[in-house]
Write an enzyme that holds these catalytic residues in place. Sequence first.
Site, PDB file in Angstrom:
ATOM      1  N   ARG A  87      61.131  32.389  59.410  1.00 28.48           N
ATOM      2  CA  ARG A  87      60.700  33.723  58.982  1.00 28.48           C
ATOM      3  C   ARG A  87      59.799  33.570  57.753  1.00 28.48           C
ATOM      4  O   ARG A  87      60.241  33.081  56.713  1.00 28.48           O
ATOM      5  CB  ARG A  87      61.922  34.576  58.639  1.00 28.48           C
ATOM      6  N   HIS A 131      55.805  41.704  52.672  1.00 29.19           N
ATOM      7  CA  HIS A 131      56.864  41.258  51.761  1.00 29.19           C
ATOM      8  C   HIS A 131      56.318  41.424  50.339  1.00 29.19           C
ATOM      9  O   HIS A 131      56.189  40.470  49.589  1.00 29.19           O
ATOM     10  CB  HIS A 131      57.264  39.813  52.064  1.00 29.19           C
ATOM     11  N   GLU A 176      62.662  44.662  52.987  1.00 31.46           N
ATOM     12  CA  GLU A 176      63.354  45.365  51.907  1.00 31.46           C
ATOM     13  C   GLU A 176      62.515  46.466  51.250  1.00 31.46           C
ATOM     14  O   GLU A 176      62.158  46.376  50.070  1.00 31.46           O
ATOM     15  CB  GLU A 176      63.822  44.372  50.837  1.00 31.46           C
ATOM     16  N   TYR A 306      73.371  39.702  50.069  1.00 32.22           N
ATOM     17  CA  TYR A 306      73.664  38.719  49.028  1.00 32.22           C
ATOM     18  C   TYR A 306      74.979  38.982  48.290  1.00 32.22           C
ATOM     19  O   TYR A 306      75.651  38.065  47.878  1.00 32.22           O
ATOM     20  CB  TYR A 306      72.526  38.703  47.991  1.00 32.22           C
TER      21      TYR A 306
HETATM   22  C1  FCB Z   1      65.394  39.429  48.380  1.00 34.72           C
HETATM   23  C2  FCB Z   1      63.944  39.210  48.664  1.00 34.72           C
HETATM   24  C3  FCB Z   1      63.512  37.754  48.643  1.00 34.72           C
HETATM   25  C4  FCB Z   1      64.223  36.970  47.587  1.00 34.72           C
HETATM   26  C5  FCB Z   1      65.708  37.203  47.633  1.00 34.72           C
HETATM   27  C6  FCB Z   1      66.493  36.414  46.626  1.00 34.72           C
HETATM   28  O1  FCB Z   1      65.558  40.666  47.791  1.00 34.72           O
HETATM   29  O2  FCB Z   1      63.608  39.740  49.911  1.00 34.72           O
HETATM   30  O3  FCB Z   1      62.127  37.713  48.517  1.00 34.72           O
HETATM   31  O4  FCB Z   1      63.688  37.251  46.360  1.00 34.72           O
HETATM   32  O5  FCB Z   1      65.987  38.557  47.482  1.00 34.72           O
END
Ligand code: FCB
Length: 478
Positions: A87, A131, A176, A306
């Site tokens: 990706r 992105h 995101e 995360y």
């Molecule tokens: C996400 C982003 C990615 C990276 C991770 C740690 O929010 O999509 O680019 O920074 O966090």
Amino acid sequence: MSTSADEKENAMPRTLPEGFVWGAATASYQIEGAVNEDGRGPSIWDTFSHAPGNTLNGDTGDVAADHYHRYEQDLDLLKELGVGAYRFSIAWPRIQPTGSGPAVQAGMDFYSRLVDGLIQRGIAPVATLYHWDLPQALEDAGGWPARDTALRFGEYAELVVGALGDRVHQWTTLNEPWCAAYLGYAAGVHAPGRREPAAALAAVHHLNLGHGLAGVAVRELAPTALLSVTLNLHVHHAASDSPADVEAVRRLDAVGNRAFLGPMLDGEYPGDLIEDTMAVTDWSFVRDGDLAVTPVPLDNLGVNYYTTGLAQQWDGHSPRVRADGHGDSGASPWVGAEDVDFLPQSGLHTAMGWKVEPAGMTELLLRTAKRYPGLPLMVTENGAAFDDAVDDDGAVHDAERASYVARHVDAVAAAIEQGADVRGYFVWSLLDNFEWAYGYDRRFGIIRVDYDTQERTWKDSARTYQRMVATNAVPDLD
Ligand code: FCB
């Protein structure tokens, strides 16, 4: 089943379903460098990172991991890792330096070579169209709060999908949009660094609209490719069962999750979101017909996970507690829920200050699967920053990162066992890279990058991940 059989089964390493997609993820501005080459125009991240005080140590993506020049070597790393998919994202300003007009051939050629290199190595390209590196010229014209940006994004998508759609297996419209809208336009900790809550909500809508328009382009120009979007859906728990804290979590869910899920999957904005934000905006930027475009049918939903957050309704006089892990500019990204506090949590945290909670992954996948039955899920990012120590022989024994990844894949497997249709997992990240406002200080790579020499070194976590990919299973966990 007897207890001993239960115990035996629990002790077995968990396997993933046949056909499960193992991948690794990166993003253009975070790895490519070469910001002035082959006709690339400036993006909002070039401007933002070059302005004093916006990134740790004043770091910029000017060189990053120099992937633009070293992509062949990086593709070899992917091949050795054994992953089935990669990706990556496409830098809009490489294709359209000012965000409109014809494609720059040299920019397109780079991604074309990248895609061909993946296919030659038997790796499926999963391309993200956005992105976060918006062409600066579009920001100068208003950025995502301006409707025109969504229309331009649709045109850019047509150019890219028209050129690469015959070879790209899966398209992701946005990465995101929560970060792009709220960190960029409300909290101001991401590019373009604005602190305008009403503009942030307009950005939310135009990102949703841009998603729909780009999705339509993919459907038309690459009818056999899979279409998806990646959302960082938040898992918040209430600090207590008081009605105020439970209500705080509802508001975070509305502005953080359902502001995107609603228009993209249900074709409407949630009524409670509109009510919660009434004092900020009247939502008149939503025009007739927009919500027929935003719910373009998706083949899967990308989910980045995360950590979790512990939310408490602020009582109006205690000192504020802000620990939501997104930096603190003094302005909240939680538009309409600015009076919610995020409490520190106990247990292991990463170098980002994010609590390690694999159970949150299972919870999120199950919750999303239940809400949208029939829509396959993909974990498009998961990983951890820890302070790596490099041994004299150059080795990085990053046991914490290896364990983080293994425990989270285990949590994915648990969600699948409980009925969620999760098709794949992409580790964030293949390489150490430019971690936005945290610059090069936070390392998420399973492969180390020495920024002085650009040398790549396998960390232990990369070897662990390689084994997981090869065995389609989670290794024994400590
Ligand atoms: C996400 C982003 C990615 C990276 C991770 C740690 O929010 O999509 O680019 O920074 O966090």
